[in-house]
Design a protein around this motif. Sequence first.
Motif, PDB file in Angstrom:
ATOM      1  N   VAL A 403      -7.741 -28.486   1.378  1.00 37.32           N
ATOM      2  CA  VAL A 403      -8.057 -28.013   0.026  1.00 37.32           C
ATOM      3  C   VAL A 403      -6.758 -27.961  -0.759  1.00 37.32           C
ATOM      4  N   ALA A 404      -6.747 -28.512  -1.964  1.00 35.81           N
ATOM      5  CA  ALA A 404      -5.518 -28.526  -2.752  1.00 35.81           C
ATOM      6  C   ALA A 404      -5.823 -28.441  -4.235  1.00 35.81           C
ATOM      7  N   THR A 405      -4.811 -28.051  -4.998  1.00 39.61           N
ATOM      8  CA  THR A 405      -4.960 -27.867  -6.441  1.00 39.61           C
ATOM      9  C   THR A 405      -3.845 -28.615  -7.169  1.00 39.61           C
ATOM     10  N   ILE A 406      -4.178 -29.215  -8.299  1.00 39.87           N
ATOM     11  CA  ILE A 406      -3.194 -29.873  -9.161  1.00 39.87           C
ATOM     12  C   ILE A 406      -3.174 -29.153 -10.503  1.00 39.87           C
ATOM     13  N   GLY A 407      -1.993 -28.747 -10.947  1.00 39.77           N
ATOM     14  CA  GLY A 407      -1.848 -28.130 -12.257  1.00 39.77           C
ATOM     15  C   GLY A 407      -1.453 -29.159 -13.304  1.00 39.77           C
ATOM     16  N   ILE A 408      -1.972 -29.019 -14.513  1.00 42.17           N
ATOM     17  CA  ILE A 408      -1.632 -29.893 -15.636  1.00 42.17           C
ATOM     18  C   ILE A 408      -0.810 -29.070 -16.633  1.00 42.17           C
ATOM     19  N   TYR A 409       0.442 -29.472 -16.837  1.00 42.12           N
ATOM     20  CA  TYR A 409       1.373 -28.701 -17.658  1.00 42.12           C
ATOM     21  C   TYR A 409       1.715 -29.463 -18.937  1.00 42.12           C
ATOM     22  N   GLN A 410       2.225 -28.741 -19.937  1.00 39.95           N
ATOM     23  CA  GLN A 410       2.577 -29.379 -21.203  1.00 39.95           C
ATOM     24  C   GLN A 410       3.920 -28.862 -21.717  1.00 39.95           C
ATOM     25  N   TYR A 411       4.718 -29.792 -22.241  1.00 39.39           N
ATOM     26  CA  TYR A 411       6.040 -29.450 -22.768  1.00 39.39           C
ATOM     27  C   TYR A 411       5.952 -28.929 -24.196  1.00 39.39           C
ATOM     28  N   GLY A 412       6.887 -28.038 -24.515  1.00 38.21           N
ATOM     29  CA  GLY A 412       7.001 -27.511 -25.860  1.00 38.21           C
ATOM     30  C   GLY A 412       8.194 -28.120 -26.590  1.00 38.21           C
ATOM     31  N   ASP A 413       8.523 -27.574 -27.750  1.00 40.48           N
ATOM     32  CA  ASP A 413       9.613 -28.096 -28.572  1.00 40.48           C
ATOM     33  C   ASP A 413      10.983 -27.938 -27.919  1.00 40.48           C
ATOM     34  N   ASP A 414      11.087 -27.026 -26.937  1.00 33.26           N
ATOM     35  CA  ASP A 414      12.369 -26.785 -26.259  1.00 33.26           C
ATOM     36  C   ASP A 414      12.601 -27.730 -25.088  1.00 33.26           C
ATOM     37  N   ASN A 415      11.717 -28.723 -24.934  1.00 39.31           N
ATOM     38  CA  ASN A 415      11.807 -29.702 -23.839  1.00 39.31           C
ATOM     39  C   ASN A 415      11.655 -29.062 -22.460  1.00 39.31           C
ATOM     40  N   LYS A 416      10.938 -27.946 -22.445  1.00 40.95           N
ATOM     41  CA  LYS A 416      10.556 -27.300 -21.194  1.00 40.95           C
ATOM     42  C   LYS A 416       9.035 -27.187 -21.159  1.00 40.95           C
ATOM     43  N   TYR A 417       8.464 -27.226 -19.956  1.00 41.26           N
ATOM     44  CA  TYR A 417       7.017 -27.062 -19.871  1.00 41.26           C
ATOM     45  C   TYR A 417       6.675 -25.596 -19.659  1.00 41.26           C
ATOM     46  N   ALA A 418       5.569 -25.192 -20.222  1.00 39.18           N
ATOM     47  CA  ALA A 418       5.135 -23.806 -20.107  1.00 39.18           C
ATOM     48  C   ALA A 418       4.831 -23.472 -18.652  1.00 39.18           C
ATOM     49  N   PRO A 419       5.216 -22.270 -18.186  1.00 40.59           N
ATOM     50  CA  PRO A 419       4.975 -21.917 -16.788  1.00 40.59           C
ATOM     51  C   PRO A 419       3.495 -21.818 -16.430  1.00 40.59           C
ATOM     52  N   LYS A 420       2.662 -21.573 -17.430  1.00 43.85           N
ATOM     53  CA  LYS A 420       1.228 -21.524 -17.184  1.00 43.85           C
ATOM     54  C   LYS A 420       0.620 -22.876 -17.519  1.00 43.85           C
ATOM     55  N   ALA A 421      -0.108 -23.437 -16.572  1.00 45.64           N
ATOM     56  CA  ALA A 421      -0.706 -24.756 -16.774  1.00 45.64           C
ATOM     57  C   ALA A 421      -1.818 -24.712 -17.816  1.00 45.64           C
ATOM     58  N   LEU A 422      -2.068 -25.869 -18.430  1.00 42.87           N
ATOM     59  CA  LEU A 422      -3.213 -25.988 -19.327  1.00 42.87           C
ATOM     60  C   LEU A 422      -4.501 -25.775 -18.549  1.00 42.87           C
ATOM     61  N   GLU A 423      -4.522 -26.295 -17.326  1.00 42.21           N
ATOM     62  CA  GLU A 423      -5.670 -26.120 -16.443  1.00 42.21           C
ATOM     63  C   GLU A 423      -5.274 -26.510 -15.022  1.00 42.21           C
ATOM     64  N   TYR A 424      -6.105 -26.094 -14.071  1.00 40.80           N
ATOM     65  CA  TYR A 424      -5.908 -26.436 -12.659  1.00 40.80           C
ATOM     66  C   TYR A 424      -7.171 -27.122 -12.156  1.00 40.80           C
ATOM     67  N   ARG A 425      -6.991 -28.158 -11.360  1.00 46.09           N
ATOM     68  CA  ARG A 425      -8.134 -28.871 -10.784  1.00 46.09           C
ATOM     69  C   ARG A 425      -7.997 -28.863  -9.265  1.00 46.09           C
ATOM     70  N   THR A 426      -9.061 -28.506  -8.610  1.00 48.93           N
ATOM     71  CA  THR A 426      -9.052 -28.333  -7.158  1.00 48.93           C
ATOM     72  C   THR A 426      -9.801 -29.445  -6.455  1.00 48.93           C
ATOM     73  N   GLY A 427      -9.247 -29.910  -5.360  1.00 42.93           N
ATOM     74  CA  GLY A 427      -9.891 -30.984  -4.591  1.00 42.93           C
ATOM     75  C   GLY A 427     -10.073 -30.598  -3.140  1.00 42.93           C
ATOM     76  N   ASN A 428     -11.144 -31.058  -2.524  1.00 45.52           N
ATOM     77  CA  ASN A 428     -11.393 -30.855  -1.107  1.00 45.52           C
ATOM     78  C   ASN A 428     -11.238 -32.186  -0.376  1.00 45.52           C
ATOM     79  N   ILE A 429     -10.526 -32.161   0.736  1.00 46.20           N
ATOM     80  CA  ILE A 429     -10.331 -33.358   1.529  1.00 46.20           C
ATOM     81  C   ILE A 429     -11.170 -33.207   2.802  1.00 46.20           C
ATOM     82  N   ALA A 430     -12.212 -34.037   2.921  1.00 48.30           N
ATOM     83  CA  ALA A 430     -13.110 -33.926   4.064  1.00 48.30           C
ATOM     84  C   ALA A 430     -12.784 -34.988   5.098  1.00 48.30           C
ATOM     85  N   GLY A 431     -12.815 -34.620   6.363  1.00 43.12           N
ATOM     86  CA  GLY A 431     -12.498 -35.558   7.442  1.00 43.12           C
ATOM     87  C   GLY A 431     -13.653 -36.469   7.718  1.00 43.12           C
TER      88      GLY A 431
END
Length: 431
Positions: A403-431
């Motif tokens: 089970v894993a999660t990918i965060g989607i982040y976005q940069y601001g005017d200071d050329n840094k990305y916000a510590p809080k993601a726009l959203e998180y998407r979770t995936g399940n890996i089945a054998g």
Amino acid sequence: MIRIAPVGRALAVVAATSLALTACGGGGGDTATQASQSAAPASSAPAAKGDGTLTLGTLLPQTGSLAFLGPPEFAGVDLALKEINEAGGVLGKPVAKFDTDSGDTTTNIASQSVDKLLAQKADAIIGAASSSVSESVIDKITGAGVVHFSPANTSDKFTTIEDKGLYFRTSPPDKLQGRVLGDLIIADGNDTVGIMAMQDSYGTGLADQVQKTVTDGGGEVVERVDYDPKAADFSADVAKLKAKNPKGIVLIGFEETAKVVQELVKQGMPADKHKWYMVDGNTSNTNYVKMPKGTLTGVKGTIPGAAAPEEFQKKLTAVDPDLEDFSYAPESYDAANLIALAAEAAKSDAGVDIAAKLMEVSKGGTKCKSFKECVDLLKAGTDIDYDGVSGPVEFDEAGDPAVATIGIYQYGDDNKYAPKALEYRTGNIAG
């Protein structure tokens, strides 16, 4: 639910929002060491006896193209060891640790560091961050009967690599990150896409998945450039993209991405005219801060891992007050905790014994979220299921998180990305 078929298993990805997925130098440590004796080889890995003291080695970037990932990874391990030892250690003794530098693939630092850690009798080595670096030393580590545990390797190669059953990771294979990123690109309205990817197992593998996802989603990859990350100049590579004028531009690389960004701007392809997308290897809060303000405004990047809770971030900054980036800190923290819990469950600090218990402590039992909570359950004879800061880490037979999660982040005017993601998407890996 969409199913992707990587080698030997399927990947089912479920969007965490209503947007459906259609498509991620040797520093000093404690100085205690252990004596380890080798026995006759087992069928999968060398058998070894521990001395009762769990010894961890870190093989993480202090120098090289991923050096920006080093501080949060070291901090994650250090925080875990602080809490583990405050809870009484492992097998009744404090956990020992030695830190080393992984460097990158342009040097032989990683191999030298592994030699040092093996001489210091490490039972498990946490690292490297770079998939290519880990690939270069995995035989040396697992051949010694030592657990090789990366908090940041994402190359799909590790799913089927020969590892004697001793390789594990808390970051997901890139088939997941690539699918999430490709879906994001299409959802943002990019029907024409250009890709610039560093030419190694990480870059080309992730680019392959992004390209497949974009194409499956109805978009067109109008230009793809697999480049030499050591190149002094990227003007010709960027010119190939400019000739095709894609709406979206995917940048897959490490610190050399800063040079690519400067060339994109120079050739008239800034982020306010084309939508730029980055990945975990170059979504950084240190690589672009000296550029003119607004250079990266609106740029999006994907990083494996669930949201790092504010309380956890505070604990990390107590360990390292200069910490600015938290990428892979949760995965590093969870790696150390899981190794320690597996040693407790095995009643042994030997690498082979630890590996045999890592799946068991990560799923199927009573859920627990801290080393102390989990180890108290183990000592009471209870089967445990460690759910970490990086998410519910449930290992499959390949040593990948199920089970894993990918965060989607976005940069601001200071050329840094916000510590809080726009959203998180979770995936399940089945054998």
